[in-house]
Scaffold this motif. Sequence first.
Motif, mmCIF file in Angstrom:
data_model
loop_
_atom_site.group_PDB
_atom_site.id
_atom_site.type_symbol
_atom_site.label_atom_id
_atom_site.label_comp_id
_atom_site.label_asym_id
_atom_site.label_seq_id
_atom_site.Cartn_x
_atom_site.Cartn_y
_atom_site.Cartn_z
ATOM 1 N N UNK A 1 9.853 -10.317 24.933
ATOM 2 C CA UNK A 1 9.311 -8.987 24.606
ATOM 3 C C UNK A 1 10.179 -8.300 23.554
ATOM 4 N N UNK A 2 11.507 -8.438 23.743
ATOM 5 C CA UNK A 2 12.454 -7.814 22.812
ATOM 6 C C UNK A 2 12.330 -8.412 21.421
ATOM 7 N N UNK A 3 12.241 -9.757 21.348
ATOM 8 C CA UNK A 3 12.143 -10.446 20.055
ATOM 9 C C UNK A 3 10.827 -10.116 19.358
ATOM 10 N N UNK A 4 9.711 -10.126 20.144
ATOM 11 C CA UNK A 4 8.406 -9.805 19.538
ATOM 12 C C UNK A 4 8.394 -8.399 18.965
ATOM 13 N N UNK A 5 8.936 -7.463 19.704
ATOM 14 C CA UNK A 5 8.980 -6.073 19.228
ATOM 15 C C UNK A 5 9.868 -5.963 17.986
ATOM 16 N N UNK A 6 10.990 -6.676 18.020
ATOM 17 C CA UNK A 6 11.905 -6.660 16.863
ATOM 18 C C UNK A 6 11.244 -7.215 15.608
ATOM 19 N N UNK A 7 10.533 -8.361 15.743
ATOM 20 C CA UNK A 7 9.923 -9.000 14.579
ATOM 21 C C UNK A 7 8.816 -8.145 13.963
ATOM 22 N N UNK A 8 8.015 -7.502 14.802
ATOM 23 C CA UNK A 8 6.946 -6.653 14.271
ATOM 24 C C UNK A 8 7.517 -5.451 13.529
ATOM 25 N N UNK A 9 8.581 -4.862 14.052
ATOM 26 C CA UNK A 9 9.192 -3.701 13.395
ATOM 27 C C UNK A 9 9.977 -4.116 12.157
ATOM 28 N N UNK A 10 10.611 -5.292 12.251
ATOM 29 C CA UNK A 10 11.396 -5.775 11.105
ATOM 30 C C UNK A 10 10.489 -5.972 9.881
ATOM 31 N N UNK A 11 9.328 -6.566 10.091
ATOM 32 C CA UNK A 11 8.402 -6.806 8.982
ATOM 33 C C UNK A 11 7.982 -5.495 8.313
ATOM 34 N N UNK A 12 7.666 -4.486 9.122
ATOM 35 C CA UNK A 12 7.219 -3.203 8.573
ATOM 36 C C UNK A 12 8.345 -2.481 7.836
ATOM 37 N N UNK A 13 9.508 -2.376 8.476
ATOM 38 C CA UNK A 13 10.604 -1.610 7.868
ATOM 39 C C UNK A 13 11.220 -2.325 6.666
ATOM 40 N N UNK A 14 11.222 -3.658 6.685
ATOM 41 C CA UNK A 14 11.703 -4.385 5.505
ATOM 42 C C UNK A 14 10.788 -4.147 4.304
ATOM 43 N N UNK A 15 9.466 -4.147 4.530
ATOM 44 C CA UNK A 15 8.520 -3.843 3.447
ATOM 45 C C UNK A 15 8.699 -2.417 2.952
ATOM 46 N N UNK A 16 8.944 -1.517 3.889
ATOM 47 C CA UNK A 16 9.147 -0.109 3.524
ATOM 48 C C UNK A 16 10.373 0.058 2.637
ATOM 49 N N UNK A 17 11.477 -0.576 3.010
ATOM 50 C CA UNK A 17 12.710 -0.478 2.216
ATOM 51 C C UNK A 17 12.551 -1.159 0.859
ATOM 52 N N UNK A 18 11.883 -2.318 0.844
ATOM 53 C CA UNK A 18 11.676 -3.036 -0.423
ATOM 54 C C UNK A 18 10.809 -2.218 -1.382
ATOM 55 N N UNK A 19 9.744 -1.625 -0.849
ATOM 56 C CA UNK A 19 8.862 -0.803 -1.685
ATOM 57 C C UNK A 19 9.594 0.431 -2.192
#
Length: 337
Positions: free
Chosen positions: A52-70
């Motif tokens: 559960x922890x890893x799944x939640x981390x991966x979904x948030x990581x994808x969004x926030x990494x795109x946000x920072x890159x943009x």
Amino acid sequence: MKFSRYCRDRWISVFIFLFVFMGGGWLLWLIDTPFPVACVVEGFYAAGFLLILVQDYLSKKEFYDKLLEATDQLEEISYLSEFLTEPSFQEGAMLYNILRQDEKYMNDQIAAYQKELEEYKGYVEMWAHEIKTPIAVSRLIMENNRNEITRSLLEEMDKLEEFVEQMMFYSKSSSLQDDYKIREVPLKNLVMGAVKRQARFMIAEHVTPEFNNLDYVVLTDPKWMDFVLGQIISNGVKYRSREQKPKLVFSAVCVGKTVTLSIEDNGIGIPPEDIVRVFRKGFTGENGRKYVKSTGMGLYLCDILCRKLGTRLSVSSEEGKGTVFSLDLALALEESR
């Protein structure tokens, strides 16, 4: 987004899990559960929590990494949400919607400001064109009633017309790319026309023009270049020598497909600490404060116009001896054959 940082942010959840994990193990021990069975139960429990922890981390990581890159790549933050997709987790969706609402408000404000600015620019340009009529009529009346007073008034009228023209070019400076036409122009005609426009000012200040080797045909916009030359000539007259007969020397030299036009005066020159700033907006410098009331806009506009035309404008000076402005103009094709 690092997993270690993600876990630190959720230390309460990890602490609760460890507490419940240890409590569950203790209860299994109390009811005499076989050790292998207890390990399997606790293992499944720990694996479920970790997944559960890893799944939640991966979904948030994808969004926030795109946000920072943009954010790093975009020049206009107001378009940030267009490069993102709405995430599946709640706080990310909330942030995404806040960004969209904020960007909509910001874009509405920018559009309103741009409309207001365009209306103001339109009014200024209309005013600048309309005022030319009373200036021309006033000039005609003065020409037909020549005396010492009208001669002085004509000189002031020339200054007024120069300021009006300067204001008009400044109001259009952000959209000048739609207002020029490059064509072949005899360099001598270009220089003579600019000198003729400044003739009354030059005669009043006893400035003598000299012309050397101007028999070239160049590619430029005559209206823009006339303004640039007019500003340089005006500066040469304003900052003329008080100790010797002032003069302006116009000369040209051709190297390859480039004609370098130099306008040299024997005036007061520019202090070394000011010469690197003469093309800055509103910069008047020591001479502008000491000798004349300068606006600091003339050379700034010249620099803008020359950049848009692809013409290199440079200046060199020696204080007390004079100043040289140089313009690198493209040689017309038939001249380069």
